[in-house]
Design an enzyme around this catalytic site. Structure first.
Site, mmCIF file in Angstrom:
data_model
loop_
_atom_site.group_PDB
_atom_site.id
_atom_site.type_symbol
_atom_site.label_atom_id
_atom_site.label_comp_id
_atom_site.label_asym_id
_atom_site.label_seq_id
_atom_site.Cartn_x
_atom_site.Cartn_y
_atom_site.Cartn_z
ATOM 1 N N CYS A 189 0.837 -1.199 0.000
ATOM 2 C CA CYS A 189 0.000 0.000 0.000
ATOM 3 C C CYS A 189 0.875 1.254 0.000
ATOM 4 C CB CYS A 189 -0.978 -0.049 1.172
ATOM 5 S SG CYS A 189 -2.429 0.976 0.853
ATOM 6 N N HIS B 183 -3.374 -4.831 0.232
ATOM 7 C CA HIS B 183 -2.779 -5.378 1.457
ATOM 8 C C HIS B 183 -2.794 -6.907 1.413
ATOM 9 C CE1 HIS B 183 -2.416 -1.713 3.919
ATOM 10 N NE2 HIS B 183 -3.474 -1.287 3.246
ATOM 11 N N GLU C 287 -1.116 -8.907 2.934
ATOM 12 C CA GLU C 287 -0.876 -9.506 4.265
ATOM 13 C C GLU C 287 -2.165 -10.003 4.912
ATOM 14 O OE1 GLU C 287 -0.557 -6.292 3.533
ATOM 15 O OE2 GLU C 287 -1.077 -4.954 5.194
HETATM 16 N N1 GLN Z 1 -1.937 6.843 3.038
HETATM 17 C C1 GLN Z 1 -2.019 6.123 1.806
HETATM 18 C C2 GLN Z 1 -3.373 6.274 1.142
HETATM 19 O O1 GLN Z 1 -4.345 6.589 1.792
HETATM 20 C C3 GLN Z 1 -1.699 4.657 2.006
HETATM 21 C C4 GLN Z 1 -2.684 3.935 2.868
HETATM 22 C C5 GLN Z 1 -2.194 2.620 3.350
HETATM 23 O O2 GLN Z 1 -1.006 2.322 3.324
HETATM 24 N N2 GLN Z 1 -3.071 1.792 3.869
HETATM 25 O O3 GLN Z 1 -3.510 6.065 -0.023
#
Ligand code: GLN
Length: 537
Positions: free
Chosen positions: A381, A507, A509
């Site tokens: 992400c 994600h 994970e």
């Molecule tokens: N802050 C970033 C976004 O909102 C990444 C979010 C995250 O890593 N879950 O796009």
């Protein structure tokens, strides 16, 4: 349908979630279909708006629900598929009750905690029971007995237990038996008092699961059995495990927790066959290989902020029979002391998800170090956004390239908001959330690792790769390894000229399990081992 309720006493953080999940593993392996559910007594509608300091990781489900991290344990330990119905907060209960009141559903009655709030809680157990089509529902009640905010939940499960009858419900109380150094003794009084509190409410636990640092002897077990009115064999010891949380099901099986539960619930099912689980533990305790992985984050002092990430890395190790030493590194230290000092010698570098500006430059330095020194890199992400910013600045020469999250007036907004996100003003539940399909590029490392062309991964972010820059990136060896199925959103990136540099806007994970390690983590650990020891696994 049988119901198990898991409550907690004495102190929080006893690992009720783990106990519930491990019991789920055992019951599933006895051939039962199991669903797990968590009640959280706080007033937030969900933990999505809470800081990691308050709450630890926010665990995201396929349907986009932002939930408690215990649901991560449930999914990792069992085959249950969870939806937003599996995590209920007081906030949701009250919101529903108030909506009902506005809709006139209470026909002029005074709306009260009992019966209206408690009925709504019971309705939520029933909804899951109707939907899940399982043999057993395990419901964990968050918080600790004696908390004011937990009372409606305890009253609701008491009433529920009354209604379904004695052999259909089993109350498990997870409690703490502290070791007092000065006295050299384990103490049972806190447990006695906590059970007394529970009985005051009308719940008599069937089983006590006693968290302790040292083993309970016969006398202590007898004492607790007598004072807490449970049979001697229903005092279950849950000692701190030596190596891994995945030992918990085996430990509880040795203590015959699953047998006890089956007896209380009149379930005649075969013993659990845990051979495959034992093999996982073998790989965790005595792996053939070893590797060191740096996780560069900003909440590294918190145990729970990157829970699923750490677990998935360990699963990637299991897949390679490789023990993983995780170095939790503060991105700000990399800024302060330089990457050489902090990252030298690691097998792989992982940048997890995150929000807010603190530590961003340190993460960019780490991504650059991984790219230039050909160290395997896995970005999750925010970790993909970091890789994009780094490549833009240092390879494409896009001066001050950034994400508009951190620098709204950057001359090169390589990561930016989509129009639909620009209009959003409310914070809760408004990100791009949940499972979405990703089309993988033929021949990419991601595609080879997944062994598929379309995969589904869970999302939780607002910002996206800015398509205005796609051609420039592609021309310099930045591979778009995955996109949304309409091709519009960049989902995964890699570097062509690197042994393993892969990052995902999602994600992954959240989808890894000890008995089904996620392919990207499997590949990452294999590459990290190759880098550290110069030989492939
Ligand atoms: N802050 C970033 C976004 O909102 C990444 C979010 C995250 O890593 N879950 O796009």
């Amino acid at each position: 349908m049988k119901y198990i309720f898991v409550t907690g006493g004495v102190v929080s953080s006893l690992g009720k979630g783990l106990t519930a999940a491990a019991l789920g593993t055992l019951l599933e392996n006895r051939g039962l279909k199991v669903a797990l559910q968590k009640f959280d007594p706080y007033l937030n509608l969900d933990p999505g708006t809470m800081s990691p300091y308050q709450h630890g990781e926010v665990y995201v489900l396929d349907d986009g629900a932002e939930t408690d991290l215990d649901l991560g344990h449930y999914e990792r330990f069992t085959s249950t598929k969870l939806t937003r119905k599996n995590n209920t907060t007081s906030g949701q209960v009250y919101q529903q009750v108030l909506d009902n009141e506005r809709a006139g559903k209470y026909l002029g009655k005074t709306v009260q905690v009992i019966p209206h709030v408690t009925d709504e809680i019971q309705r939520r157990i029933q909804v899951l029971a109707d939907d899940a089509k399982v043999d057993v529902i395990i419901t964990e009640v968050g918080g600790t007995t004696g908390d004011i905010e937990g009372l409606p939940f305890l009253e609701a499960i008491r009433e529920f237990g009354q209604e379904v009858g004695p052999h259909n419900v089993c109350f498990i109380h997870v409690t703490y038996v502290p070791f007092i150094k000065a006295a050299g003794e384990l103490k049972t009084k806190p447990t006695q008092q906590s059970v007394a509190k529970l009985r005051e409410i009308g719940i008599s636990p069937n089983i006590l699961v006693c968290r302790c640092e040292k083993s309970l002897d016969k006398e202590l077990r007898q004492k607790m059995a007598m004072f807490c009115s449970v049979p001697f064999e229903a005092v279950v010891e849950h000692k701190d495990v030596d190596h891994s949380i995945y030992e918990v099901p085996l430990m509880l099986q040795r203590e015959r927790l699953d047998d006890l539960v089956c007896r209380v619930l009149n379930l005649t099912v075969p013993q659990a066959n845990m051979t495959h689980w034992q093999e996982i533990i073998r790989k965790l305790i005595a792996p053939q290989h070893r590797v060191r992985i740096a996780v560069v984050g900003k909440y590294i002092e918190l145990q729970d902020a990157y829970k699923s990430v750490y677990e998935a890395v360990i699963h990637g190790g299991v897949a390679n029979d490789c023990g993983v030493e995780i170095e939790k590194l503060d991105a700000e230290d990399i800024e302060k002391f330089g990457p050489e000092k902090i990252l030298k010698g690691v097998g792989g570098i992982l940048v997890p998800g995150g929000f807010g500006e603190r530590g961003i430059e340190g993460k960019i330095i780490a991504a650059k170090y991984a790219r230039e020194h050909k160290i395997p890199y896995l970005g999750l992400c925010l970790g993909m956004q970091i890789a994009t910013i780094e490549f833009g600045r240092n390879v494409l020469g896009l001066k001050d390239a950034h994400s508009t999250e951190f620098d709204p007036s950057t001359p090169h907004p390589v990561i930016a908001l989509l129009d639909e996100q620009r209009k959003v003003t409310k914070k809760g539940g408004t990100m791009r959330l949940g499972s979405q399909p990703c089309q993988l590029t033929m021949g990419s490392k991601a595609q080879q690792l997944y062994g598929a062309f379309v995969v589904n991964e869970r999302h939780r972010h607002r910002y996206e790769f800015n398509n205005a820059y796609r051609d420039r990136y592609a021309a310099s060896g930045f591979v778009f390894a995955g996109t949304s199925t309409d091709g519009k959103l960049v989902e995964m990136i890699e570097l062509a000229d690197h042994p393993f540099y892969l990052a995902s806007q999602s994600h992954p994970e959240f989808l890894s399990k000890p008995n089904a390690p996620h392919p990207l983590f499997r590949g990452f650990i294999a590459a990290a081992h190759q880098r550290m020891h110069n030989k492939s696994l």
